[in-house]
Design a protein around this motif. Sequence first.
Motif, short mmCIF file in Angstrom:
data_model
loop_
_atom_site.label_atom_id
_atom_site.label_comp_id
_atom_site.label_asym_id
_atom_site.label_seq_id
_atom_site.Cartn_x
_atom_site.Cartn_y
_atom_site.Cartn_z
N GLN A 277 0.82 -1.20 0.00
CA GLN A 277 0.00 0.00 0.00
C GLN A 277 0.86 1.26 0.00
OE1 GLN A 277 -2.44 0.42 3.45
NE2 GLN A 277 -3.73 2.00 2.55
N LYS A 278 1.94 1.25 0.76
CA LYS A 278 2.83 2.41 0.81
C LYS A 278 3.51 2.62 -0.54
CE LYS A 278 6.51 4.41 3.63
NZ LYS A 278 7.40 4.21 4.79
N ALA A 279 3.91 1.51 -1.19
CA ALA A 279 4.53 1.63 -2.51
C ALA A 279 3.55 2.19 -3.54
CB ALA A 279 5.07 0.27 -2.95
N ASN A 280 2.29 1.76 -3.48
CA ASN A 280 1.28 2.27 -4.41
C ASN A 280 1.05 3.77 -4.22
OD1 ASN A 280 0.95 -0.28 -5.51
ND2 ASN A 280 -0.77 -0.79 -4.15
N VAL A 281 1.06 4.21 -2.96
CA VAL A 281 0.86 5.64 -2.68
C VAL A 281 2.03 6.46 -3.23
CG1 VAL A 281 0.68 7.36 -0.86
CG2 VAL A 281 -0.61 5.23 -0.68
N GLU A 282 3.25 5.97 -3.05
CA GLU A 282 4.41 6.68 -3.57
C GLU A 282 4.40 6.72 -5.10
OE1 GLU A 282 7.77 4.75 -1.94
OE2 GLU A 282 7.49 5.55 0.09
N LYS A 283 4.00 5.61 -5.73
CA LYS A 283 3.93 5.58 -7.19
C LYS A 283 2.90 6.57 -7.71
CE LYS A 283 3.92 1.48 -8.86
NZ LYS A 283 3.43 0.12 -9.31
N LYS A 284 1.79 6.66 -7.03
CA LYS A 284 0.74 7.59 -7.44
C LYS A 284 1.21 9.04 -7.31
CE LYS A 284 -4.06 8.78 -6.44
NZ LYS A 284 -5.23 8.48 -5.58
N LYS A 285 1.98 9.33 -6.25
CA LYS A 285 2.49 10.69 -6.07
C LYS A 285 3.45 11.07 -7.19
CE LYS A 285 2.17 10.80 -1.05
NZ LYS A 285 2.94 10.81 0.22
N LYS A 286 4.30 10.13 -7.58
CA LYS A 286 5.25 10.41 -8.65
C LYS A 286 4.52 10.69 -9.97
CE LYS A 286 9.05 7.70 -6.68
NZ LYS A 286 9.95 6.53 -6.86
N LYS A 287 3.46 9.94 -10.24
CA LYS A 287 2.69 10.18 -11.45
C LYS A 287 2.04 11.55 -11.43
CE LYS A 287 1.57 5.35 -12.52
NZ LYS A 287 0.45 4.37 -12.68
N GLU A 288 1.51 11.95 -10.29
CA GLU A 288 0.87 13.26 -10.18
C GLU A 288 1.89 14.37 -10.37
OE1 GLU A 288 -1.05 13.27 -6.44
OE2 GLU A 288 -2.72 11.98 -7.07
N ARG A 289 3.08 14.20 -9.81
CA ARG A 289 4.10 15.22 -9.97
C ARG A 289 4.55 15.33 -11.43
NH1 ARG A 289 6.87 12.65 -5.44
NH2 ARG A 289 6.06 13.54 -3.49
N ALA A 290 4.70 14.15 -12.08
CA ALA A 290 5.12 14.16 -13.48
C ALA A 290 4.06 14.80 -14.38
CB ALA A 290 5.41 12.74 -13.95
N ALA A 291 2.78 14.55 -14.06
CA ALA A 291 1.71 15.12 -14.87
C ALA A 291 1.59 16.62 -14.67
CB ALA A 291 0.39 14.44 -14.54
N SER A 292 1.79 17.11 -13.47
CA SER A 292 1.67 18.53 -13.19
C SER A 292 2.93 19.30 -13.52
CB SER A 292 1.31 18.75 -11.72
OG SER A 292 2.31 18.21 -10.88
N GLY A 293 4.06 18.59 -13.70
CA GLY A 293 5.32 19.26 -14.01
C GLY A 293 5.90 20.02 -12.87
N ALA A 294 5.59 19.62 -11.62
CA ALA A 294 6.10 20.31 -10.43
C ALA A 294 7.54 19.95 -10.21
CB ALA A 294 5.27 19.92 -9.20
N LYS A 295 8.28 20.88 -9.59
CA LYS A 295 9.68 20.64 -9.30
C LYS A 295 9.80 19.65 -8.15
CE LYS A 295 11.15 25.24 -10.74
NZ LYS A 295 11.84 26.47 -10.32
N PRO A 296 10.84 18.82 -8.15
CA PRO A 296 11.05 17.89 -7.04
C PRO A 296 11.34 18.64 -5.75
CG PRO A 296 12.95 17.88 -8.49
CD PRO A 296 11.90 18.68 -9.19
N LYS A 297 10.74 18.21 -4.69
CA LYS A 297 10.91 18.87 -3.40
C LYS A 297 12.09 18.27 -2.66
CE LYS A 297 6.00 19.89 -2.90
NZ LYS A 297 4.82 19.75 -2.01
N GLN A 298 12.49 19.00 -1.63
CA GLN A 298 13.56 18.50 -0.79
C GLN A 298 13.06 17.31 0.03
OE1 GLN A 298 14.93 21.75 1.55
NE2 GLN A 298 15.76 22.90 -0.18
N ASN A 299 14.06 16.57 0.59
CA ASN A 299 13.70 15.34 1.31
C ASN A 299 12.82 15.61 2.52
OD1 ASN A 299 15.23 13.89 -0.50
ND2 ASN A 299 17.10 14.00 0.75
N GLY A 300 13.16 16.69 3.25
CA GLY A 300 12.37 16.98 4.46
C GLY A 300 10.93 17.31 4.14
N ALA A 301 10.73 18.14 3.12
CA ALA A 301 9.36 18.51 2.75
C ALA A 301 8.60 17.32 2.20
CB ALA A 301 9.38 19.64 1.72
N GLU A 302 9.33 16.46 1.42
CA GLU A 302 8.67 15.28 0.85
C GLU A 302 8.24 14.32 1.95
OE1 GLU A 302 9.58 11.88 -2.55
OE2 GLU A 302 11.05 13.45 -2.08
#
Length: 478
Positions: free
Chosen positions: A393-418
């Motif tokens: 479940q945790k892996a699916n949530v992380e995969k979904k977040k990456k897809k959303e970031r790629a679709a929106s074109g947002a900049k990668p955040k720092q580790n602490g904020a992520e």
Amino acid sequence: MAKRRAKKRTHVGANNPKHNAPLVGRAAATDPKSMVIRIGAGEVGSSISQLAKDVRQVMEPGTATRLKERRANRLRDYVTMTGTLGVTHLLLFSRSDSGNTNLRIATTPRGPTLHFRVEKYSLCKDVRKAQRHPKGGGKEYITPPLLIMNNISTPGADANSKVPKHLESLTTTVFQSLFPRINPQTTPLRSIRRVLLLNREPATDKDDGSFVLNFRHYAISTQAAGVSKQLRRLDAAEKIFSAKNRKGGVPNLGKLEDIADYMIGGENGEGYMTDATSGSEMDTDAEVEVLEDMPRRVLSTKARAAAAAAAAKLESNGEKTAEGEEEKVERRRVRLVELGPRMKLRMTKVEEGLCAGKTMWHEHIHKSKQEIQDLEQRWEQRQREKEARRKEQKANVEKKKKKERAASGAKPKQNGAEEEEEDDDDDEINGNNSDLFDEMMEEDGFDSEGLAGDAEEAVNEMMDEDDEWEDEREEIAG
């Protein structure tokens, strides 16, 4: 700029550290706290609801007295609040489909849980109706009761007995942890106003594996021993007139010519009448000797050293010390008045977790060593499956977040904020950022109603197996 004023009177922790004595009628920060709950508020009936209220009075002041349950509340709703409120124990009343009244005593956050069947009970109002001079409604409930347990441990019991030795020790520990500890050297006697008695009924047969407890609740009242009733009434009248609220029974001396006629008793007015000279039999079993409460002078170090030297000198000369003469021992008669409620509790099961987990003991079901080993293996397999589902479940949530970031074109955040964002998402999914809460949300979760079968839990299990939760989340996100 003027210095900001720091509030030191009303704020918790300003001048009130944890080691200070609590306010009158309130529990200390380190004392055990409990919640007495009726599961299925509209289904247990009025008698069980009143029984839960009576048990809350027994647990005062360290309990949620004004707790209001709703029919929609489930056990998980109360469990999520135990850590925030500092609740250490849950007392759960419920009614089964067959009409039996059950009581579960659970220790938070990870158990164990003791299951009892309430075979008989009497409410506080029923106990008061049966008494000629009932007592209650005073200052008895501002301090926790004194717990007395009798016959809990059986001589000669071991691990192979019908009721094993470790079960008796566990029961003793759970009930002792319900109330704060009492130090005989520092606890004032006047603060002990109630007694909670747990008496285990002896087994009628050696092969009888029953564990039955009788629950009784009493108020403690004391009075001076060896003093006549007339003198006690005069002493009470003096206290009444010195108080602001002058209400109470004052002796009527209107028909007497002198107070001596009131004080002198016996035939032909022979002398002062006490309990010893009244002609009634003396019962000294309930009499104790206590030091009289009186203000004492606090001596400095030098004064204590001088007093100790003087006492040693007097003892060497064979004389009595002044300190021994100053201490006044008073004999007082102790009387117990039952407050209620009464309960006869039969232990049926002990679970390892909080209303869930492996069964440590059962009254009627006994398994062989091979069956116990099989259950252990099944339990370990279930725990491994839980952990695998959690990681997936945790892996699916992380995969979904990456897809959303790629679709929106947002900049990668720092580790602490992520990491902070991931924690927020976990809170949204689970409702609580706690591994314990995640475990209870799995398919082995507790039965919130204490009844056989839970439709909502069954539906959740089926949706977990079919991975329908992910589809619902995608629909909501879309």
